[in-house]
Design an enzyme around this catalytic site. Structure first.
Site, short mmCIF file in Angstrom:
data_model
loop_
_atom_site.label_atom_id
_atom_site.label_comp_id
_atom_site.label_asym_id
_atom_site.label_seq_id
_atom_site.Cartn_x
_atom_site.Cartn_y
_atom_site.Cartn_z
N SER A 147 -5.41 10.90 -6.47
CA SER A 147 -5.23 10.78 -4.94
C SER A 147 -6.46 10.13 -4.37
O SER A 147 -6.75 8.92 -4.93
CB SER A 147 -4.94 12.19 -4.38
OG SER A 147 -4.57 12.28 -2.98
N ASP A 294 -3.72 6.98 1.65
CA ASP A 294 -4.78 7.20 0.44
C ASP A 294 -4.21 6.48 -0.50
O ASP A 294 -3.18 5.90 -0.63
CB ASP A 294 -4.99 8.80 0.40
CG ASP A 294 -3.79 9.47 -0.18
OD1 ASP A 294 -2.72 8.79 -0.06
OD2 ASP A 294 -3.61 10.54 -0.75
N ASP A 298 0.48 9.22 -0.65
CA ASP A 298 1.14 10.55 -0.27
C ASP A 298 0.67 11.26 1.07
O ASP A 298 1.19 11.82 1.45
CB ASP A 298 1.25 11.44 -1.37
CG ASP A 298 0.01 12.06 -1.71
OD1 ASP A 298 -1.19 11.66 -1.22
OD2 ASP A 298 -0.13 13.04 -2.53
#
Length: 543
Positions: A147, A294, A298
């Site tokens: 992430s 990001d 998501d």
């Protein structure tokens, strides 16, 4: 002691299938770097409800192919015990270092275990993987991503067949299967036999984004967009083109995937400086709003022009705006958020006569709420189409906020005007966060212990009317490592981050507003209270 450490490291080295981490570990062994070896072999990366996440490198305390192969073998064993003998596992990955290798290893392990595996065609946003699980009828999904973590990190996120991330007890049962893997030689890994998907699954995801927008809504808002060196650009541009929005102006320096994330200290829109290039582009092009994803797309960040300057909206502000927009469109179903998010969502749902639920932190919990219509979390995560993606989705959230900006633009209004209206209607719900990044995790443990042993009785002069240790759970929440303080007109939650070496403290104050004319005074009071709560909480926690 040192001899045992060297022996353990050599045993690991003998199994390591990756030439890069083999060379790295061999160099540490040859140099007899006992301190670094001790750090690498102090234990194993723990598999939990966030899956795995850590720095790339050799050894069981790092993310590497050996750790991933063991994790995949444990997941395969768990799935087979659940009766999914030949079920499909779909695998996605981002553009970080080693992501494609980890995805390929996972496919090989699943195939070797007798399951079927399908890998997305290239690095794609995490929500495409979350969508693909149910679209393809898979029994599980794996997304290789860290992430918005630093460049040297990678991670391994697991979903089950309902399209939601794992929750207890599945995480514990998978971890037990991982621990039971005797060696890599015991894990069959054929050189082929899995499927590499074509673009049809992406096309289906994009077709599903039509459901996010109202059929007759205006599509006029102009945007600047940054992918933050991640994988969001092509999918977001395709979704915006499909919807008929003006093509976003790209932040060229951050548009293409780059695992080094060269223009940012941390590839997270919330971090200081991360949006500087996007704001520069906005000053040049004067759009209606700025949108950022990001790196795995998501999450969705939104910035607006406030006076003469551009500023990021807080996740709670975007969460409330999207909720108000959906209510205005006549949405039905349950509105849900995590306990660290603003209580304003509950006020909006209550006034609209809609069911409302609070969950533990993370979309693994939010996505499981019965009858979910909309869910959000303050960390820039929004689930606006749970029938399509049961997870946060930065692409569809970007579509919905741009639709709202377009509706307001047609009325000669802005997102800030709507936020003002919500504050007047429900009270000013102001939120902030005290976040401490640490090198030594004992700092976090010490702070939590101090707060438990010597709990504060007031913060910012506001009496604490209720103190809850969430490790005991509540009537509506399962146990978690956290503390919740209810104050007169405020709320504080303290918890260790589940994905980063951070202690996070979530603050909210609710200040009554006497009409639009009273907004400046209410904001000043909210700022004063939040500043004082931060100060007093820092002192109480010793951070």
């Amino acid at each position: 002691m040192h001899d045992d450490l060297i022996t353990t490291a050599k045993t690991w080295l003998a199994e390591d299938p990756d030439p890069e981490t083999r060379a790295e570990l061999a160099e540490l062994i040859d140099a007899e770097n006992h301190a670094e070896l001790a750090a690498r072999f102090a234990g194993t990366l723990q598999f939990g409800t966030a899956g795995l996440r850590g720095e790339i490198g050799a050894g069981p305390m790092r993310m590497n192919r050996t750790v991933v192969i063991r994790a995949a073998a444990g997941l395969a064993a768990y799935l087979k015990k659940q009766g999914h003998d030949d079920g499909l596992v779909v695998i996605g990955y981002d553009a970080r270092h080693k992501s494609e290798d980890f995805a390929r290893d996972t496919a090989a392990v699943m195939t070797g275990a007798g399951l079927r595996a399908a890998v997305l065609p290239r690095p794609l946003p995490t929500p495409v993987l979350a969508y693909a699980i149910r679209h393809l009828g898979a029994v599980a999904g794996v997304e290789v991503t860290a992430s918005h973590n630093p460049p040297r990190d990678n991670g391994y996120k697991v979903y089950l067949g309902d399209g939601s991330q794992i929750v207890p007890p599945a995480d514990v049962e998978i971890a037990e299967e991982i621990a039971a893997v005797p060696s890599l030689t015991a894990v069959p890994r054929p050189a082929g036999g899995w499927e590499t998907l074509d673009d049809s699954v992406l096309d289906a995801y994009l077709a599903r984004t039509d459901a996010v927008l109202a059929a007759d809504s205006p599509r006029t808002a102009r945007t600047v967009y940054t992918a933050m060196h991640g994988v969001g650009k092509d999918v977001l541009l395709a979704a915006f083109a499909r919807a008929g929005f003006p093509a976003p102006e790209l932040v060229a320096e951050q548009a293409e995937p780059d695992p080094e994330f060269p223009t940012v200290a941390f590839p997270n829109p919330e971090e200081p400086g991360a949006m500087d290039l996007a704001f520069a582009k906005a000053r040049e092009t004067d759009p209606d709003l700025v949108i950022a994803n990001d790196p795995d797309a998501d999450r969705c960040a939104v910035a607006v022009k406030d006076g003469g300057a551009w500023r990021m909206l807080r996740g709670d502000e975007v969460g409330a705006l999207l909720a108000a927009h959906l209510v205005g469109r006549g949405a039905r179903g349950t509105f849900a958020e995590s306990i660290v998010s603003s209580s304003l969502l509950g006020r909006i749902a209550e006034k609209a006569g809609l069911p409302y639920e609070e969950t533990l932190t993370g979309f693994k919990w939010i996505a499981r709420v019965d009858g979910l219509r909309y869910g959000y979390e303050e960390a820039l995560g929004y689930c606006v189409d749970p029938d399509g993606v049961r997870d946060k989705d930065g692409i569809t959230a970007a579509l919905l906020i741009t639709e709202l900006a377009s509706v307001l633009k047609e009325q000669g209004r802005t997102l800030l005007d709507l936020l003002d209206d919500l504050a007047v209607e429900h009270g000013l719900h102001a939120t902030d966060q005290l976040s401490v990044r640490v090198e030594d995790l004992s700092v976090i443990a010490d702070a939590m212990r101090r707060l438990r042993e010597q709990p504060p009785t007031e913060l910012a002069g506001l009496a604490i009317t209720r103190a809850e240790d969430l490790t005991r759970g509540t009537e509506t929440l399962p146990p978690t490592d956290g503390l919740r303080y209810t104050l007169e007109g405020a709320r504080v939650i303290v918890r260790p981050s589940g994905t980063e070496p951070k202690l996070k403290c979530y603050l909210e104050v609710v200040v009554p507003v006497d009409g639009h004319a009273g907004l400046p005074a209410a904001r000043a009071r909210a700022t004063e209270l939040l500043t004082a709560i931060k100060r007093d909480l820092s002192a109480a926690a010793g951070i």
